[in-house]
Design an enzyme around this catalytic site. Structure first.
Site, PDB file in Angstrom:
ATOM      1  N   TYR A  56      82.294  21.997  60.971  1.00 41.57           N
ATOM      2  CA  TYR A  56      81.462  23.059  60.430  1.00 41.57           C
ATOM      3  C   TYR A  56      82.353  24.154  59.855  1.00 41.57           C
ATOM      4  O   TYR A  56      82.919  24.973  60.565  1.00 41.57           O
ATOM      5  CB  TYR A  56      80.549  23.645  61.501  1.00 41.57           C
ATOM      6  N   PRO A 206      65.721  20.364  66.053  1.00 41.73           N
ATOM      7  CA  PRO A 206      64.377  20.138  66.604  1.00 41.73           C
ATOM      8  C   PRO A 206      63.269  20.758  65.771  1.00 41.73           C
ATOM      9  O   PRO A 206      62.091  20.455  65.982  1.00 41.73           O
ATOM     10  CB  PRO A 206      64.459  20.793  67.997  1.00 41.73           C
ATOM     11  N   LEU A 207      63.644  21.588  64.801  1.00 42.55           N
ATOM     12  CA  LEU A 207      62.671  22.156  63.873  1.00 42.55           C
ATOM     13  C   LEU A 207      62.722  21.452  62.521  1.00 42.55           C
ATOM     14  O   LEU A 207      62.188  21.959  61.530  1.00 42.55           O
ATOM     15  CB  LEU A 207      62.917  23.658  63.695  1.00 42.55           C
ATOM     16  N   ARG A 209      65.209  21.007  60.482  1.00 42.26           N
ATOM     17  CA  ARG A 209      65.960  21.838  59.527  1.00 42.26           C
ATOM     18  C   ARG A 209      65.052  22.851  58.849  1.00 42.26           C
ATOM     19  O   ARG A 209      65.206  23.173  57.671  1.00 42.26           O
ATOM     20  CB  ARG A 209      66.690  20.968  58.497  1.00 42.26           C
ATOM     21  N   GLY A 210      64.092  23.350  59.609  1.00 44.59           N
ATOM     22  CA  GLY A 210      63.176  24.365  59.098  1.00 44.59           C
ATOM     23  C   GLY A 210      61.891  23.816  58.530  1.00 44.59           C
ATOM     24  O   GLY A 210      60.927  24.559  58.331  1.00 44.59           O
TER      25      GLY A 210
END
Length: 330
Positions: A56, A206-207, A209-210
């Site tokens: 990252y 878990p979202l 990526r929005g």
């Protein structure tokens, strides 16, 4: 914040960790001070797991996490990853590298950037098909023996690879994408395997990526280098179809007085006490919204409704572009 133990031999961590990637990487520029406030607020609210990787940035995310944990290392479980090849001058080559000599060198840079003498959890970021998993895990096990790493894990590994890795040295965690929009681990044997072997499961994105928050309606407004601009499920034709599912999630969430994102996170947490979610955000309000999902109780009726709204395979488009999809094991 409730605690969950990563497998039968791993550390106890908060049921929601903090995925730190987006604070410096993948989703466009961030307000550095707001990102730092967000991470510090997460620790204040009981988050104990911070997730990063040398990839990252590269490297800048580990340096960011070092600033977060400075003076408060005790009680924080820090996880990082190795396996995406990075040259000594910090160039991402685009190749996987799980060779033992590479792993031994990479850990030194990770510890230096994080400003710590040990990692709590070290993952193979991706499985390199050119290197037997036994050799890679063997090298990681040497780091455990040397006291540089406390626990081991693998990311995006197949059930067969997980078994081979665990036979060399016990794994504390397997990290794979998991959400209402990505339920592959339920059908490819990964979730069943980690449970059989007593390995913890860490679900990233878990979202979605929005996507599952409903806040992304098009690519307009996303930063020039935002990963979602090239992610297949966010391309306009696919996104339009995926938003039909999100709209139904929003309707169910509204009936419960919560947001769609909170509903999506509550669903992940409801999949078992062995599941830990690591949503990422770089803003304090979204962090606090995410953490409040831990208070949401889903009934059997709610879970059945969510299975009907977002069953496995309901999301249109791959998780990654073609090249990145090729790095997923199995």
């Amino acid at each position: 914040m409730r605690q969950r133990t990563l497998g039968s031999q791993g550390p106890a961590v908060s049921e929601q960790g903090l995925g730190c990637m987006g604070m410096t990487f993948a989703y466009g520029p961030a307000d550095d001070q707001e990102a730092l406030r967000t991470a510090h607020r997460a620790l204040e609210l009981g988050v104990t797991l911070l997730d990063t990787a040398d990839f990252y940035g590269p490297h800048s995310n580990e340096e960011f996490v070092a600033r977060v944990i400075a003076g408060r290392r005790e009680g924080v479980v820090v996880s990082s990853k190795v396996g995406n090849e990075i040259t000594e001058d910090g160039t991402i080559t685009g190749r996987l590298n799980n060779r033992p000599d590479y792993i031994r060198t990479a850990i030194e840079g990770t510890l230096r950037r994080l400003g710590t003498d040990h990692l709590d959890l070290y993952y193979l970021h991706r499985v390199d098909p050119a290197v037997p998993i036994e050799e890679s895990i063997g090298a990681l096990a040497e780091l455990v023996e040397a006291g540089k790493v406390r626990h081991l894990g693998v990311c995006e590994a197949s059930a067969a690879t997980i078994r081979r890795a665990h036979a060399v040295h016990p794994l504390a965690a397997v990290q794979t994408e998991y959400s209402l929009s990505t339920r592959d681990v339920e059908v490819n044997g990964v979730l069943a395997t980690v449970r059989e072997l007593g390995i913890g499961f860490v679900g990233y994105s878990p979202l979605g990526r929005g996507l599952l928050t409903g806040r992304i309606r098009s690519l307009d407004g996303l930063a020039e280098h935002d990963f979602r601009r090239v992610a297949p499920r966010f391309q306009q034709g696919n996104l339009d179809r995926n938003l039909h599912v999100v709209e139904r999630l929003q309707q169910l969430a509204a009936s419960k007085g919560i947001t769609a994102g909170q509903l999506a996170l509550a669903w992940v947490l409801a999949q078992g006490d062995d599941v830990v979610a690591i949503p990422g955000t770089k803003r304090v309000p979204y962090l606090q919204e995410n953490l409040a999902a831990g208070d949401v109780v889903l009934s059997a009726h709610d879970l059945t409704a969510l299975d009907e709204i977002a069953p496995h395979g309901s999301t249109v488009g791959d998780r990654y572009p073609v090249g990145a999809m090729a790095t997923l094991d199995g």
